[in-house]
Design a protein around this motif. Structure first.
Motif, PDB file in Angstrom:
ATOM      1  N   ALA B 345       0.868  -1.177   0.000  1.00 62.07           N
ATOM      2  CA  ALA B 345       0.000   0.000   0.000  1.00 62.07           C
ATOM      3  C   ALA B 345       0.904   1.225   0.000  1.00 62.07           C
ATOM      4  CB  ALA B 345      -0.903  -0.013   1.225  1.00 62.07           C
ATOM      5  N   LEU B 346       0.853   2.005  -1.075  1.00 61.59           N
ATOM      6  CA  LEU B 346       1.733   3.166  -1.209  1.00 61.59           C
ATOM      7  C   LEU B 346       0.982   4.439  -0.849  1.00 61.59           C
ATOM      8  CD1 LEU B 346       3.298   2.354  -4.717  1.00 61.59           C
ATOM      9  CD2 LEU B 346       4.001   1.519  -2.458  1.00 61.59           C
ATOM     10  N   ASP B 347       1.600   5.292  -0.042  1.00 65.23           N
ATOM     11  CA  ASP B 347       1.019   6.597   0.275  1.00 65.23           C
ATOM     12  C   ASP B 347       1.335   7.559  -0.856  1.00 65.23           C
ATOM     13  OD1 ASP B 347       0.034   5.827   2.758  1.00 65.23           O
ATOM     14  OD2 ASP B 347       1.991   6.171   3.711  1.00 65.23           O
ATOM     15  N   ALA B 348       0.310   8.244  -1.340  1.00 65.99           N
ATOM     16  CA  ALA B 348       0.517   9.183  -2.440  1.00 65.99           C
ATOM     17  C   ALA B 348      -0.360  10.410  -2.247  1.00 65.99           C
ATOM     18  CB  ALA B 348       0.199   8.512  -3.773  1.00 65.99           C
ATOM     19  N   GLU B 349      -0.020  11.454  -3.007  1.00 68.87           N
ATOM     20  CA  GLU B 349      -0.772  12.699  -2.961  1.00 68.87           C
ATOM     21  C   GLU B 349      -1.113  13.093  -4.386  1.00 68.87           C
ATOM     22  OE1 GLU B 349       1.436  15.854  -1.108  1.00 68.87           O
ATOM     23  OE2 GLU B 349      -0.044  17.367  -1.672  1.00 68.87           O
ATOM     24  N   LEU B 350      -2.320  13.610  -4.597  1.00 65.30           N
ATOM     25  CA  LEU B 350      -2.693  14.088  -5.925  1.00 65.30           C
ATOM     26  C   LEU B 350      -2.050  15.455  -6.125  1.00 65.30           C
ATOM     27  CD1 LEU B 350      -6.447  13.017  -6.088  1.00 65.30           C
ATOM     28  CD2 LEU B 350      -4.381  11.709  -6.673  1.00 65.30           C
ATOM     29  N   VAL B 351      -1.333  15.598  -7.224  1.00 65.52           N
ATOM     30  CA  VAL B 351      -0.534  16.810  -7.448  1.00 65.52           C
ATOM     31  C   VAL B 351      -0.811  17.401  -8.826  1.00 65.52           C
ATOM     32  CG1 VAL B 351       1.348  16.154  -5.898  1.00 65.52           C
ATOM     33  CG2 VAL B 351       1.408  15.429  -8.297  1.00 65.52           C
ATOM     34  N   GLN B 352      -0.491  18.686  -8.940  1.00 71.32           N
ATOM     35  CA  GLN B 352      -0.635  19.384 -10.216  1.00 71.32           C
ATOM     36  C   GLN B 352       0.439  18.893 -11.190  1.00 71.32           C
ATOM     37  OE1 GLN B 352      -2.919  22.162 -10.982  1.00 71.32           O
ATOM     38  NE2 GLN B 352      -2.179  21.526 -12.993  1.00 71.32           N
ATOM     39  N   MET B 353       0.021  18.480 -12.388  1.00 71.74           N
ATOM     40  CA  MET B 353       0.977  18.173 -13.447  1.00 71.74           C
ATOM     41  C   MET B 353       1.181  19.449 -14.271  1.00 71.74           C
ATOM     42  SD  MET B 353       2.258  15.124 -13.668  1.00 71.74           S
ATOM     43  CE  MET B 353       2.048  13.359 -13.428  1.00 71.74           C
ATOM     44  N   PRO B 354       2.316  19.688 -14.910  1.00 72.70           N
ATOM     45  CA  PRO B 354       3.483  18.823 -14.898  1.00 72.70           C
ATOM     46  C   PRO B 354       4.311  18.960 -13.627  1.00 72.70           C
ATOM     47  CG  PRO B 354       3.965  20.771 -16.199  1.00 72.70           C
ATOM     48  CD  PRO B 354       2.521  20.887 -15.765  1.00 72.70           C
ATOM     49  N   LEU B 355       5.069  17.896 -13.339  1.00 71.21           N
ATOM     50  CA  LEU B 355       5.997  17.953 -12.213  1.00 71.21           C
ATOM     51  C   LEU B 355       7.343  18.490 -12.673  1.00 71.21           C
ATOM     52  CD1 LEU B 355       4.950  14.549 -10.675  1.00 71.21           C
ATOM     53  CD2 LEU B 355       4.601  16.803  -9.675  1.00 71.21           C
ATOM     54  N   TYR B 356       7.507  18.598 -13.993  1.00 72.49           N
ATOM     55  CA  TYR B 356       8.751  19.140 -14.548  1.00 72.49           C
ATOM     56  C   TYR B 356       8.430  19.750 -15.909  1.00 72.49           C
ATOM     57  CZ  TYR B 356      13.395  19.627 -16.468  1.00 72.49           C
ATOM     58  OH  TYR B 356      14.533  20.153 -17.015  1.00 72.49           O
ATOM     59  N   SER B 357       8.956  20.940 -16.189  1.00 70.84           N
ATOM     60  CA  SER B 357       8.802  21.515 -17.520  1.00 70.84           C
ATOM     61  C   SER B 357       9.873  22.550 -17.796  1.00 70.84           C
ATOM     62  CB  SER B 357       7.427  22.163 -17.682  1.00 70.84           C
ATOM     63  OG  SER B 357       7.354  22.753 -18.966  1.00 70.84           O
ATOM     64  N   ALA B 358      10.505  22.421 -18.936  1.00 71.92           N
ATOM     65  CA  ALA B 358      11.499  23.400 -19.384  1.00 71.92           C
ATOM     66  C   ALA B 358      11.313  23.661 -20.866  1.00 71.92           C
ATOM     67  CB  ALA B 358      12.907  22.877 -19.117  1.00 71.92           C
ATOM     68  N   VAL B 359      10.069  23.473 -21.360  1.00 75.98           N
ATOM     69  CA  VAL B 359       9.856  23.472 -22.810  1.00 75.98           C
ATOM     70  C   VAL B 359      10.020  24.839 -23.457  1.00 75.98           C
ATOM     71  CG1 VAL B 359       8.459  21.419 -23.011  1.00 75.98           C
ATOM     72  CG2 VAL B 359       7.355  23.577 -22.460  1.00 75.98           C
ATOM     73  N   LYS B 360       9.661  25.916 -22.747  1.00 75.04           N
ATOM     74  CA  LYS B 360       9.625  27.223 -23.411  1.00 75.04           C
ATOM     75  C   LYS B 360      10.799  28.098 -23.081  1.00 75.04           C
ATOM     76  CE  LYS B 360       4.665  27.210 -23.652  1.00 75.04           C
ATOM     77  NZ  LYS B 360       3.442  27.740 -23.094  1.00 75.04           N
TER      78      LYS B 360
END
Lengths: 126, 360
Positions: B345-360
């Motif tokens: 059983a893994l503890d997790a949290e719902l998070v805003q995506m993206p967790l990483y971005s360097a596109v622009k």
């Protein structure tokens, strides 16, 4: 590539007798097939296992795989460094990538394991 | 339809590099060369190249092309200028996602649509059955090849290799030009969350282009790293986060299906928006390294609340991340969930995506 002085299973675990204890890990072939390891579910100290029971689970980016107990025994110690650095298994599967040590292990079980020559032959045949 | 494994024009090179090969969407593709971790890091820190020849490429030509495509695609094509590409969907009448696509506008009468490998035949049948007679359709997937060059050094390296300054090419723009014998199309797009380009060339010229990139120090990267990179970048994968059983509304991507003119699936999307979706696509982050995988159950306070669609260890965040569909009442950001992997059983949290971005 297959070190002498160790014994092997067809599931690609290795064991090394060290005094009264038995050190267990997975082989170079196993770590190569799994790819970069990302997580190791270390066995709890004191856990008693029968031969072929699941001892640990190792995960790569793509999949999770069981590590089976090569022989029956009781977990005396687990390699806690793997909790944060599972890549030690990729880097040095027969050394710093050891998974656990068994005590009170079944010495008769050792006879069922493969010698380095037999494991080399087994790898060649698969 | 018989299933026959297909090979990209780069297959021999993958074998020579001793890549690990797997079947993906009917194609034999490299999953890794040196290793997923190293290829992921090389993409985040330097530059890598991916074989993406397996993806589908359709060309459209004719006086009725813009009207015909506008009817089939969720992208707003009228506000798209020449030399610009745009992300959007091919929807069915119920608003279900047939595919996620990028459409390229050369001019009002010339277009290209890039689709997924596994959906290419389905998309082709759906589209050709609905095109106006004045539009010429070509499945150019086999005639054209594509490689993605991604990473902070990508624009600089590609400019050097191609002998043309592409460092100022804006995000989601493309250019066409000739380099020696090659007719090339370069777009400022990708699937990694990094700066990068996708390069299209005729299938017979993709190999030499690949060789030139590798000679310039670009490392090859496989589908394994592509998956961990796109997960960190919060990008959906068709067949996991998207499918005919969801509309863009459940996926939280209704902004890509928001044009005011009619298109197939629009009414269904509007109805779903008005009613509110029963489930929502959520990003999640766990507290440890153990990965959640597609199909694992998501629980909130012991009650079944959803299912994981993709998951992996994140090399950048050093914890497990992924996507899950979660029942709307349990889907707010910050919700603490438990993921049942079947053995842990893994503890997790719902998070805003993206967790990483360097596109622009």
């Amino acid at each position: 590539m297959i070190p002498e002085g160790l014994q092997y299973t067809k599931d690609h675990e290795w064991v090394r007798v060290d005094g009264a204890e038995l050190v267990v890990g997975i082989t170079h072939h196993a770590q190569e097939a799994l790819g970069d390891l990302t997580f190791v579910d270390l066995p709890k100290v004191g856990k008693t296992v029968k031969a072929h029971d699941s001892l640990s689970v190792v995960e790569s980016h793509k999949a999770a795989s069981d590590v089976y107990a090569p022989v029956a025994g009781t977990v005396a110690a687990a390699n806690s460094a793997l909790a944060t650095e599972p890549e030690r298994i990729n880097r040095d599967p027969y050394g710093e990538g050891w998974i656990c040590r068994l005590k009170d292990w079944d010495r008769n079980g050792l006879k069922t394991l493969l010698t380095p020559a037999q494991y080399t032959q087994f790898l060649a045949s698969t | 339809m018989p299933t026959m494994i297909q090979y990209t024009p780069l297959h021999g090179r993958h074998q020579a590099l001793e890549a690990r090969l797997i079947e993906f969407g009917g194609w034999m593709m490299p999953v890794q060369y040196e290793g997923i971790q190293a290829e992921h890091v090389a993409t985040r820190k330097a530059v890598t190249v991916f074989d993406t020849c397996h993806m589908g490429r359709f060309r459209f030509e004719g006086s009725g092309a813009i009207e015909s495509l506008s009817h089939l695609l969720s992208q707003d094509l009228r506000t798209l200028r020449d030399g610009v590409c745009r992300y959007g969907f091919l929807l069915n009448d119920d608003g279900g996602v047939l595919d996620d696509t990028i459409v390229y506008r050369f001019d009002a009468e010339h277009w290209m649509l890039v689709v997924n490998a596994g959906t290419r035949a389905k998309d082709r049948a759906w589209i050709t059955a609905r095109l106006a007679g004045s539009v010429t359709f070509e499945d150019a997937s086999d005639r054209l090849g594509k490689v993605d060059v991604q990473g902070p050094r990508s624009l600089e390296v590609v400019s050097t290799v191609l002998g043309r300054d592409l460092t100022m090419l804006p995000y989601f723009r493309f250019v066409e030009f000739t380099r020696g014998k090659d007719r090339l199309l370069v777009s400022r797009t990708g699937y990694t969350g990094e700066k990068g380009v996708e390069i299209y060339a005729t299938a017979d010229r993709i190999g030499p282009l690949w060789d030139d990139l590798l000679a310039a120090g670009v490392k090859p990267a496989g589908l394994g790293a592509r998956d961990t990179l796109r997960l960190e970048a919060g990008l959906p994968l068709y067949g996991h986060e998207l499918g005919e059983d969801v509309t863009p509304v459940e996926a939280g991507m209704e902004r890509y299906a928001a044009k005011s003119e009619p298109f197939v699936g629009r009414e269904a999307v509007l109805r779903r928006l008005a009613a509110g979706p029963a489930k929502r696509l959520c990003g999640f982050k766990t507290t440890g390294r153990q990965a959640a995988r597609a199909g694992h159950r998501v629980l909130v306070a012991g009650q079944e609340a959803g299912v994981v669609t993709s998951g992996s260890f994140s090399p950048t965040l050093q914890c497990a991340i992924g996507f899950a569909y979660v029942a709307t009442p349990h889907a707010p950001l910050g919700t603490r969930v438990t993921i049942d992997t079947g053995r842990a059983a893994l503890d997790a949290e719902l998070v805003q995506m993206p967790l990483y971005s360097a596109v622009k």
